[in-house]
Write a protein that holds these residues in place. Sequence first.
Motif, PDB file in Angstrom:
ATOM      1  N   TRP A 132       5.466  27.716  11.500  1.00  0.00           N
ATOM      2  CA  TRP A 132       6.605  26.856  11.158  1.00  0.00           C
ATOM      3  C   TRP A 132       7.940  27.529  11.458  1.00  0.00           C
ATOM      4  CZ3 TRP A 132       7.809  22.123  10.906  1.00  0.00           C
ATOM      5  CH2 TRP A 132       8.895  21.652  10.160  1.00  0.00           C
ATOM      6  N   VAL A 133       7.966  28.873  11.327  1.00  0.00           N
ATOM      7  CA  VAL A 133       9.243  29.578  11.488  1.00  0.00           C
ATOM      8  C   VAL A 133       9.395  30.279  12.836  1.00  0.00           C
ATOM      9  CG1 VAL A 133       9.552  29.873   9.005  1.00  0.00           C
ATOM     10  CG2 VAL A 133       8.379  31.652  10.313  1.00  0.00           C
ATOM     11  N   GLN A 134       8.450  30.044  13.760  1.00  0.00           N
ATOM     12  CA  GLN A 134       8.507  30.760  15.034  1.00  0.00           C
ATOM     13  C   GLN A 134       9.534  30.202  16.002  1.00  0.00           C
ATOM     14  OE1 GLN A 134       7.074  33.576  14.914  1.00  0.00           O
ATOM     15  NE2 GLN A 134       5.984  33.011  13.056  1.00  0.00           N
ATOM     16  N   GLN A 135       9.641  28.862  16.089  1.00  0.00           N
ATOM     17  CA  GLN A 135      10.615  28.263  17.002  1.00  0.00           C
ATOM     18  C   GLN A 135      12.009  28.393  16.398  1.00  0.00           C
ATOM     19  OE1 GLN A 135      10.207  26.853  20.114  1.00  0.00           O
ATOM     20  NE2 GLN A 135       8.206  27.839  19.920  1.00  0.00           N
ATOM     21  N   PRO A 136      13.032  28.480  17.248  1.00  0.00           N
ATOM     22  CA  PRO A 136      14.412  28.544  16.719  1.00  0.00           C
ATOM     23  C   PRO A 136      14.718  27.329  15.829  1.00  0.00           C
ATOM     24  CG  PRO A 136      14.397  28.737  19.125  1.00  0.00           C
ATOM     25  CD  PRO A 136      13.000  28.458  18.710  1.00  0.00           C
ATOM     26  N   TRP A 137      15.629  27.501  14.880  1.00  0.00           N
ATOM     27  CA  TRP A 137      16.022  26.383  14.021  1.00  0.00           C
ATOM     28  C   TRP A 137      16.947  25.457  14.796  1.00  0.00           C
ATOM     29  CZ3 TRP A 137      13.546  24.865   9.834  1.00  0.00           C
ATOM     30  CH2 TRP A 137      12.602  25.764   9.337  1.00  0.00           C
ATOM     31  N   PRO A 138      16.897  24.154  14.483  1.00  0.00           N
ATOM     32  CA  PRO A 138      17.568  23.164  15.332  1.00  0.00           C
ATOM     33  C   PRO A 138      19.096  23.304  15.413  1.00  0.00           C
ATOM     34  CG  PRO A 138      15.934  22.100  13.952  1.00  0.00           C
ATOM     35  CD  PRO A 138      16.041  23.501  13.481  1.00  0.00           C
ATOM     36  N   GLU A 161      11.769  16.745   9.680  1.00  0.00           N
ATOM     37  CA  GLU A 161      11.244  17.135  10.981  1.00  0.00           C
ATOM     38  C   GLU A 161      12.144  18.231  11.521  1.00  0.00           C
ATOM     39  OE1 GLU A 161       8.711  13.322  12.343  1.00  0.00           O
ATOM     40  OE2 GLU A 161      10.424  13.873  13.591  1.00  0.00           O
ATOM     41  N   LYS A 162      11.541  19.193  12.191  1.00  0.00           N
ATOM     42  CA  LYS A 162      12.302  20.342  12.649  1.00  0.00           C
ATOM     43  C   LYS A 162      13.036  20.003  13.946  1.00  0.00           C
ATOM     44  CE  LYS A 162      11.942  25.326  13.319  1.00  0.00           C
ATOM     45  NZ  LYS A 162      11.124  26.529  13.200  1.00  0.00           N
ATOM     46  N   ARG A 163      13.987  19.114  13.852  1.00  0.00           N
ATOM     47  CA  ARG A 163      14.816  18.726  14.991  1.00  0.00           C
ATOM     48  C   ARG A 163      16.047  18.010  14.433  1.00  0.00           C
ATOM     49  NH1 ARG A 163      14.552  13.484  15.993  1.00  0.00           N
ATOM     50  NH2 ARG A 163      13.210  12.369  14.553  1.00  0.00           N
ATOM     51  N   LEU A 164      17.149  18.046  15.224  1.00  0.00           N
ATOM     52  CA  LEU A 164      18.347  17.304  14.823  1.00  0.00           C
ATOM     53  C   LEU A 164      18.200  15.863  15.301  1.00  0.00           C
ATOM     54  CD1 LEU A 164      21.316  19.716  15.732  1.00  0.00           C
ATOM     55  CD2 LEU A 164      20.160  19.432  13.541  1.00  0.00           C
ATOM     56  N   VAL A 189       6.309  19.674  14.271  1.00  0.00           N
ATOM     57  CA  VAL A 189       7.555  18.959  13.993  1.00  0.00           C
ATOM     58  C   VAL A 189       7.726  18.747  12.490  1.00  0.00           C
ATOM     59  CG1 VAL A 189       8.495  16.609  14.096  1.00  0.00           C
ATOM     60  CG2 VAL A 189       7.957  17.802  16.179  1.00  0.00           C
ATOM     61  N   GLU A 239      20.703  26.010  16.018  1.00  0.00           N
ATOM     62  CA  GLU A 239      21.083  27.056  16.979  1.00  0.00           C
ATOM     63  C   GLU A 239      21.446  26.423  18.312  1.00  0.00           C
ATOM     64  OE1 GLU A 239      21.571  30.035  16.232  1.00  0.00           O
ATOM     65  OE2 GLU A 239      20.390  30.429  14.438  1.00  0.00           O
ATOM     66  N   TYR A 288      29.040  25.422  12.791  1.00  0.00           N
ATOM     67  CA  TYR A 288      28.366  26.710  13.004  1.00  0.00           C
ATOM     68  C   TYR A 288      28.534  27.185  14.450  1.00  0.00           C
ATOM     69  CZ  TYR A 288      24.401  29.869  13.883  1.00  0.00           C
ATOM     70  OH  TYR A 288      23.613  30.924  14.292  1.00  0.00           O
ATOM     71  N   GLN A 289      28.270  26.307  15.414  1.00  0.00           N
ATOM     72  CA  GLN A 289      28.375  26.691  16.819  1.00  0.00           C
ATOM     73  C   GLN A 289      29.824  26.919  17.238  1.00  0.00           C
ATOM     74  OE1 GLN A 289      26.035  24.250  19.490  1.00  0.00           O
ATOM     75  NE2 GLN A 289      24.250  24.291  18.138  1.00  0.00           N
ATOM     76  N   VAL A 306      23.118  19.158  19.469  1.00  0.00           N
ATOM     77  CA  VAL A 306      24.433  19.812  19.413  1.00  0.00           C
ATOM     78  C   VAL A 306      24.356  21.061  20.290  1.00  0.00           C
ATOM     79  CG1 VAL A 306      26.099  20.998  17.921  1.00  0.00           C
ATOM     80  CG2 VAL A 306      24.907  18.960  17.087  1.00  0.00           C
ATOM     81  N   LYS A 307      25.099  21.037  21.409  1.00  0.00           N
ATOM     82  CA  LYS A 307      25.026  22.159  22.365  1.00  0.00           C
ATOM     83  C   LYS A 307      26.452  22.535  22.755  1.00  0.00           C
ATOM     84  CE  LYS A 307      20.785  20.126  24.189  1.00  0.00           C
ATOM     85  NZ  LYS A 307      20.048  19.665  25.338  1.00  0.00           N
ATOM     86  N   GLU A 340      21.175  25.604  21.817  1.00  0.00           N
ATOM     87  CA  GLU A 340      19.985  25.669  22.660  1.00  0.00           C
ATOM     88  C   GLU A 340      20.278  26.429  23.942  1.00  0.00           C
ATOM     89  OE1 GLU A 340      17.344  22.190  23.891  1.00  0.00           O
ATOM     90  OE2 GLU A 340      17.986  21.614  21.873  1.00  0.00           O
TER      91      GLU A 340
END
Lengths: 83, 203
Positions: free
Chosen positions: A72-78, B5-8, A59, A80, B77-78, B12-13, A82
Amino acid sequence: MEDRKMIKKELAQLSFALDDLRLFLDTHPDCLEALKNYNELRCRRDEVIKKYEACIGPVNFYNAGGTTAWNWVQQPWPWEREV
Amino acid sequence: MWSYEKRLQYPVKIKTPNAAAAKVIITQYGGPDGELGASMRYLSQRYTMPWKEAAGLLTDIGTEELAHLEIVSAIVYQLTKGLSVDEIKRQGFDTYFVDHTTGVYPQAASGMPWTAATIQSKGDAITDLHEDLAAEQKARTTYDNILRLVDDPDVLDPIRFLRQREIVHFQRFGEALERAKDSLGEKNFYAFNPGFDCGWKKK
């Protein structure tokens, strides 16, 4: 292996609770009840982070790494959509 | 000070692209009352805040606004992913498209690029906190207006979240202002500028 969606949701909810409480503590630094809540939520979130990092990926980049590839770059970026 | 942190902060969907909606929502990225302005305003004002709690609040809200500009950008973007050129023309997105394709660019709905001219960092705590109260209301009204213009529940959901956060931020800035006035003395909190005048002890 717990449901990834559930873990993501839990992390989002606990993190947001902390985000909101943090701002309250910035203007009420002496509120013991809020402090107690913050500490409890932080403990619960730490547990969820462990599950998240075990099942999904890092995280925070200070916890990233990997043995065969930069994880760090393997999971999709947030941002995108889902799937 | 920033790691991320790698999360919003909020998901957003969006299932259905809509360039017309993107055109108005982008204003909360690069517009006069948008999240980029909010974050730059608070992160700029924090240095001369005389109280560490207020500096903390500005840093924490400024950081949250960065997370919000990211959510707005993800929405844009979406909403513009997978559009056909025909849809772009029909939905009035051609003037943006010609300069940016479906890239995300910080501008207002009017097309005006983001500018620091709509924010202020005045170096006076009382003034800056009043600026911040107004900023949160302007942002809230902009979200109100977006909610009138958009129908898609996938879009309304994160927009409602962002609108609610503006109201909470307003509340917190109000508290910071009261604490500031109490700290400066109820008799005359205009007597001097605690961010500049010497001899005033930083708490």
